[in-house]
Design an enzyme around this catalytic site. Structure first.
Site, short mmCIF file in Angstrom:
data_model
loop_
_atom_site.label_atom_id
_atom_site.label_comp_id
_atom_site.label_asym_id
_atom_site.label_seq_id
_atom_site.Cartn_x
_atom_site.Cartn_y
_atom_site.Cartn_z
N CYS A 37 0.82 -1.22 0.00
CA CYS A 37 0.00 0.00 0.00
C CYS A 37 0.85 1.26 0.00
O CYS A 37 0.34 2.35 -0.26
CB CYS A 37 -0.93 0.01 1.21
SG CYS A 37 -0.06 0.08 2.78
N ASP A 39 2.29 2.65 2.60
CA ASP A 39 2.22 3.41 3.84
C ASP A 39 3.51 3.27 4.65
O ASP A 39 4.16 2.22 4.62
CB ASP A 39 1.02 2.95 4.67
CG ASP A 39 -0.29 3.36 4.02
OD1 ASP A 39 -0.24 4.11 3.03
OD2 ASP A 39 -1.35 2.94 4.51
N CYS A 106 -2.57 -3.34 8.50
CA CYS A 106 -2.16 -2.03 8.98
C CYS A 106 -1.65 -2.14 10.42
O CYS A 106 -0.70 -1.45 10.80
CB CYS A 106 -3.33 -1.05 8.90
SG CYS A 106 -4.25 -1.16 7.36
FE1 FES Z 1 -1.46 0.65 4.28
FE2 FES Z 1 -3.32 0.58 6.10
S1 FES Z 1 -3.58 0.53 3.95
S2 FES Z 1 -1.18 0.45 6.38
#
Ligand code: FES
Length: 144
Positions: A37, A39, A106
């Protein structure tokens, strides 16, 4: 917000995250990212006499990533390193009243950021952190 699949606690920590920021003289700093993702989470911990006295984070990520990093910084304060190492991503999610299944990864980021910061501290004091380096295979590699 009635239609959101998130608990009140998740929303609370997302909208009012605790411990956002940096610790300039941190005992350990950990940075982790989820390649799927994109992040990113950075965690700072301050350790005195083997006890975590402070924790802060900076997260560039989704709401669940922000909520779980906020919660994990609250959970580790006052804990010994050994106790902190036992905090699993599931425990963080449970403390938040649960997460939707597709957002569990996450919380893995939060567990990894904590372990990465603890590993950094161990390296600094000359101890072997190999037992608790974040595991590469704990990421969920679903659908690109
Ligand atoms: Fe990437 Fe939540 S979608 S950590």
């Amino acid at each position: 917000m009635a239609d959101l699949p998130y608990s009140e606690k998740v929303m609370d920590h997302f909208l009012h995250p605790r411990n956002v920021g940096e610790i300039p003289d941190a005992s350990g700093v950990g940075s982790v990212g989820n390649p799927v993702c994109g992040d990113i989470m950075k965690m700072f911990i301050k350790i005195e006499n083997g006890v975590i006295v402070d924790a802060k984070f900076k997260t560039f990520g989704c709401g669940a990533a922000i909520s779980t990093s906020s919660m994990v910084t609250e959970m580790v304060k006052g804990k010994t390193i050994e106790e902190a190492l036992k905090i699993s991503n599931k425990a963080v999610a449970e403390a938040l009243g649960g997460l939707p299944a597709i957002k569990m990864h996450c919380s893995v980021l939060a567990e990894e950021a904590l372990k990465s910061a603890l590993a950094d501290y161990y390296k600094k004091i000359g101890k072997d952190p190999s037992g608790f380096e974040p595991k590469e295979d704990s990421h969920e590699h679903h659908g690109h």
